[in-house]
Every structure is written in C-alpha cells, then in structure tokens.
Design a protein around this motif. Structure first.
Motif, short mmCIF file in Angstrom:
data_model
loop_
_atom_site.label_atom_id
_atom_site.label_comp_id
_atom_site.label_asym_id
_atom_site.label_seq_id
_atom_site.Cartn_x
_atom_site.Cartn_y
_atom_site.Cartn_z
N ASP A 1 0.84 -1.19 0.00
CA ASP A 1 0.00 0.00 0.00
C ASP A 1 0.88 1.25 0.00
O ASP A 1 2.11 1.17 0.09
CB ASP A 1 -0.96 -0.01 1.21
N ASP A 2 0.25 2.42 -0.09
CA ASP A 2 1.02 3.66 -0.23
C ASP A 2 1.95 3.90 0.95
O ASP A 2 3.11 4.30 0.79
CB ASP A 2 0.06 4.86 -0.37
N THR A 3 1.44 3.64 2.17
CA THR A 3 2.25 3.91 3.36
C THR A 3 3.49 3.02 3.41
O THR A 3 4.61 3.50 3.60
CB THR A 3 1.41 3.68 4.64
N ASN A 4 3.30 1.71 3.24
CA ASN A 4 4.44 0.81 3.29
C ASN A 4 5.36 0.99 2.09
O ASN A 4 6.57 0.76 2.18
CB ASN A 4 3.96 -0.64 3.40
N SER A 5 4.81 1.41 0.95
CA SER A 5 5.64 1.71 -0.22
C SER A 5 6.60 2.85 0.10
O SER A 5 7.81 2.78 -0.17
CB SER A 5 4.77 2.10 -1.42
N PHE A 6 6.06 3.91 0.68
CA PHE A 6 6.87 5.08 1.04
C PHE A 6 7.95 4.69 2.05
O PHE A 6 9.13 5.06 1.91
CB PHE A 6 5.97 6.17 1.61
N ARG A 7 7.55 3.91 3.06
CA ARG A 7 8.51 3.53 4.10
C ARG A 7 9.62 2.64 3.53
O ARG A 7 10.80 2.82 3.85
CB ARG A 7 7.78 2.78 5.23
N LEU A 8 9.24 1.67 2.70
CA LEU A 8 10.25 0.77 2.14
C LEU A 8 11.25 1.52 1.28
O LEU A 8 12.47 1.35 1.41
CB LEU A 8 9.56 -0.33 1.33
N LYS A 9 10.76 2.36 0.36
CA LYS A 9 11.68 3.09 -0.51
C LYS A 9 12.61 3.99 0.29
O LYS A 9 13.81 4.09 -0.01
CB LYS A 9 10.88 3.90 -1.54
N ALA A 10 12.07 4.65 1.31
CA ALA A 10 12.89 5.54 2.14
C ALA A 10 13.96 4.76 2.89
O ALA A 10 15.12 5.18 2.99
CB ALA A 10 12.00 6.31 3.12
N GLN A 11 13.58 3.58 3.42
CA GLN A 11 14.54 2.80 4.20
C GLN A 11 15.60 2.15 3.33
O GLN A 11 16.77 2.07 3.71
CB GLN A 11 13.80 1.73 5.01
N LEU A 12 15.22 1.67 2.14
CA LEU A 12 16.23 1.10 1.25
C LEU A 12 17.25 2.15 0.85
O LEU A 12 18.46 1.87 0.78
CB LEU A 12 15.55 0.52 0.01
N GLU A 13 16.78 3.37 0.60
CA GLU A 13 17.71 4.46 0.27
C GLU A 13 18.60 4.79 1.47
O GLU A 13 19.80 5.06 1.31
CB GLU A 13 16.93 5.70 -0.16
#
Length: 476
Positions: A59-71
């Motif tokens: 979902d949008d929330t976990n998408s945002f969190r995952l991309k931010a954390q991978l970076e």
C-alpha cells in the motif's frame, strides 16, 4: 573481541552480544566496527497486502517507508565502506515487490469513474550500490572460488553452516564462493573506487531450526538453544577475524595533513570538488524538503489510528476525527477525573469515552464510567444542561476492519438506548473523517453531527457521497 562494537541489522545472532536493529531503523553504521546485515523486507509488507502480477504489492504507506529505508541503508552502507569499514551482508532471497509511485490517473465520470494506481517494481537488493545481478536459487554444495581467498579461515569455520539462496553476477564483484557444479558465484567481495572498506556478500546462515531453536509449549515462541549461542559466538569470532585479516592486508597509510594543501590539488580534481559542493547543497535542500514531507505525511496519517490503535493514540485520533466533522473538541483532565473527549457544535454538546479492544466487542463497563463523567460535568457551575453521552469503540482492533464482528455487545446497545448514549464505531468514524479530510462538504458534515446528537444506540452514519469508485493497479 571485546574491543569490537557489533551491529546486526534485520536478524539476531544468539550469544554474540551484538546490538540488534531493524531495517526500519534510521541508525548510522559509522558508529560500529562489525556490521552484519540480512536484507529481508517482509516486515514492510503490512498486515495485509495485494498481489500484482504474482508479486506482493504494498500500500502507499508501506511503499513510502520501504523506498525511504532502502535508500537510507544504501547510503549508510556506502558511507561506511568509504570510511574503511567492512560490511558483511548475508544473501537472503531476492525479494521483488511492487510499490506505489505516488501518482494516480483517472478515467470515466460519476459512478463509473476509475482510479488507476501506478506502481513500480523494487528489490530488497536496492540497498547495494553498483551493477550486481541477483537471481534466486538454492542449495548447499559450495566451495571457495580461488586459492589465497580472503574467506579461507572464515569458510573453514562457517562453511558447513552456510547455504546459498541467490546466484550473483556483474562486473563489480569478485567471486569468493561458488557452486561446486557449474561454478556459479554465490558469495562475493565488492570494492568501490576510493573506498578503503569492502562489502562481503556471504552465503546465508539459517538458525531458526533444530537444534538451534525449540518452541516454548506455553507461549509458542521460538527459543534459542545452547547450541545456537555457541554457533552465534562462532560466527562473530569468524567475522571479526576476517575483518582484522582484510584490514591488515589492504590498509592504506594515513594521509599527512600537508597533502590537503591547495598546491597539491589536481586540475580535474578541483573541478569535481566544485561540482561536489553544488551537489551537496542540492542534497541538503532536498533532504529538508524530504523531512518536511515525511512529517506532513505523519501528521496526515494520524486518522488511521482509528482503525488499529487503543489508549491515548486512539483518543487523539478520535478528537482529530471529530474536529474534521466540525465539532469543537477538547480534553478535560484534573487531579480527580478525566474526560476522554468533550465535543460540541450548534447541534448539541457531548461527552465521550474511548475504548479499544484487541479481540473483543465493547461491553457495558465503559457506560458506567461515562454516566459518572456526565454527572460530574453537570456539577460544574458553568454547565446548565446535561451533556449527551457517546461511547466510541475500536473493537477487534487487531483484525482487518472488514473481518470484524459487531463492535458492541447486545447488552451495551440496549443500555445505550435507555441512557440516550450514542455508540460510535471508530471504523465508521474513520470512513467519515477520511472523506471529509479531502473535501469541503459542510452539508454532509452537518448531517453526520445531527445523526450523532439525535440518535442513541449504535449510530448509523449516512452513506458517503462518493461511492462506486473502481480502482486498479498499473506499472509505469
């Protein structure tokens, strides 16, 4: 070994004494001497997730969190290697998921209007800088790739515990472990230009099995055994020895202070330094914008506490939702009593109690407390009329909303009708607030306030004006 400060990211090594952190943390790797990483991203999937083209779609929330954390981890790993540290990454399976891009497109009108949510594919191995191809494969028949291998001592100790879950290829890697059959690389050493440290990509070690764990019969939790602690210490000892060995071979001389004088700077280097200053300035500006947007997203997401929280976070979300509906909202607390929420509008004044239950409906207990609060409120010299009572409940909060049973017990509903108390489902309140937070629909908000004030028992809100919208997912 005592001199090493050790960090494991994404998993635990029993008996090692290492500090443990999650991939969701923002910790800096520069504070540690030995860094061990498991790149599994299952914890970002959320309670429920969709499947798109056979892969998880967040979902949008976990998408945002995952991309931010991978970076975050990509940057931290690279900076730690530049600072001369050796990173040990255990090669878990390559996880590809679809994440939201943050853009939608629309087609059709009215009830036939269709929202298309754009997604893109991302892998947990985004945390590694460079061009490395990773393909899922599994086995345990491996050997060192060459003589005079950096991993010789480590492999003699840990090789029999290892298994491979991926195959590696790419120009930026030096194979250190390969399959016996086919000579495919399953472990590698990665060097980066102008960096004194190394990234070691090591075959995986799985300890969540016998004889390293057993299930506690009372709690059903996995418990580490003594054998696991012995193995954990063995792994750490081998990695510390490997770290020391590699540093003793590849250690560069300390740069004298005088080398940094302007007269020793090369012409091309000077131009690049100017470019670097400009890039760093842009990064700083973008980082500030990123932090502001993250805080804005956090503030806007507080309403979601209505569907899964309890206690103080649920109370705060209820007050925010009631404000969104158009009530004037306050919270009363002194040494003798506390009212979770007081809310009023031209239509009337109410005192509310907020309750969350993990796996049960809301029962009659809170109605007694609510009645006491209403009478205490009436004793106040500034209050002329008895307030209406409202009980806002988040029942079965650990379940997805569509799977929950009735929020209130039959006895609670009967008693609420007799006492002229409004029973409000926090999920219903979320749906109303979600709609109103994006629209200036004062007429609908007024209707919702009247429904709460003019009715008792379980409150049935009017249907949302926007219904029948369809949604689909597409890649960019």
């Amino acid at each position: 070994m005592a001199k090493y400060k050790i960090l494991t990211v994404g998993f635990a090594l029993p008996g090692s004494g290492a500090e443990i952190t999650s991939l969701k943390s923002k910790i800096s790797l520069l504070d540690y001497d030995i860094i061990i990483i498991n790149p599994s991203i299952y914890e970002f999937y959320g309670y429920r997730h969709e499947v798109y083209q056979g892969k998880p779609c967040l979902d949008d929330t976990n998408s945002f969190r995952l991309k931010a954390q991978l970076e975050h981890w990509r940057r931290e790993i690279f900076e730690a290697i530049k600072a001369g540290k050796n990173i040990f990454l255990y090669l878990n399976e390559n996880q590809e998921v679809y994440v939201a891009t943050g853009t939608n497109s629309y087609s059709g009108t009215g009830k036939n209007r269709q929202t298309t949510r754009h997604v893109e594919s991302i892998s947990n191995y985004t945390i590694i800088s460079g061009e490395i191809d990773i393909i899922n494969s599994s086995g345990s028949s491996m050997s060192l790739s060459e003589k005079n291998n950096d991993l010789a001592v480590y492999w003699s100790e840990i090789g029999q515990l290892s298994e491979y879950r991926v195959l590696l290829s790419g120009n930026g890697i030096k194979s250190v472990v390969q399959t016996i059959s086919g000579k495919k690389s399953v472990g590698a050493k990665v060097r980066y230009k102008n960096a004194t440290g190394n990234l070691f990509l090591l075959p995986y070690i799985y300890l969540y099995k016998a004889p390293y764990t057993y299930e506690d019969p009372d709690t059903l939790e996995s418990i580490w055994t003594k054998e696991a602690s012995v193995v954990g210490k063995k792994i750490i000892s081998a990695l510390c020895s490997l770290d020391k060995s590699v540093k003793s071979i590849g250690e560069l001389s300390a740069i004298p202070e005088w080398v940094s004088q302007d007269k020793f700077i090369l012409p091309k280097e000077e131009k690049i330094r100017i470019q670097l200053v400009n890039v760093n300035s842009e990064i700083e500006t973008l980082q500030k914008q990123k932090e502001q947007l993250e805080q804005t997203i956090l503030n806007e997401s507080l309403l979601r506490h209505l569907i899964y929280e309890n206690g103080k976070p649920l109370e705060s979300a209820v007050r925010l939702a009631l404000k969104t509906i158009g009530f004037n909202v306050s919270h009363f607390e002194n040494a003798e009593s506390e009212f979770d929420v007081i809310f009023e509008s031209p239509e009337g004044r109410l005192i509310g109690e907020v309750e969350g239950k993990d796996n049960k409906p809301i029962n009659i207990d809170k109605l007694r407390q609510l009645a006491m609060n209403i009478h205490e409120d009436l004793e106040n010299e500034n209050v002329d009329e008895m307030a209406k009572g409202a009980l806002i409940g988040n029942a079965y909060r650990l379940k997805e909303p569509s799977e929950r049973d009735s929020f209130f017990t039959d006895k609670c509903i009967t008693a609420a009708k007799r006492s002229n108390t409004a029973l409000i489902s926090s999920v219903d309140l979320f749906n109303i607030a979600q709609y109103l937070s994006g629209k200036n629909d004062t007429k609908f908000a007024s209707t919702c306030r009247k429904v709460i004030i003019e009715n008792s028992g379980k409150i049935i809100f009017p249907k949302l004006p926007t219904v029948g919208l369809k949604s689909e997912i597409t890649t960019i």
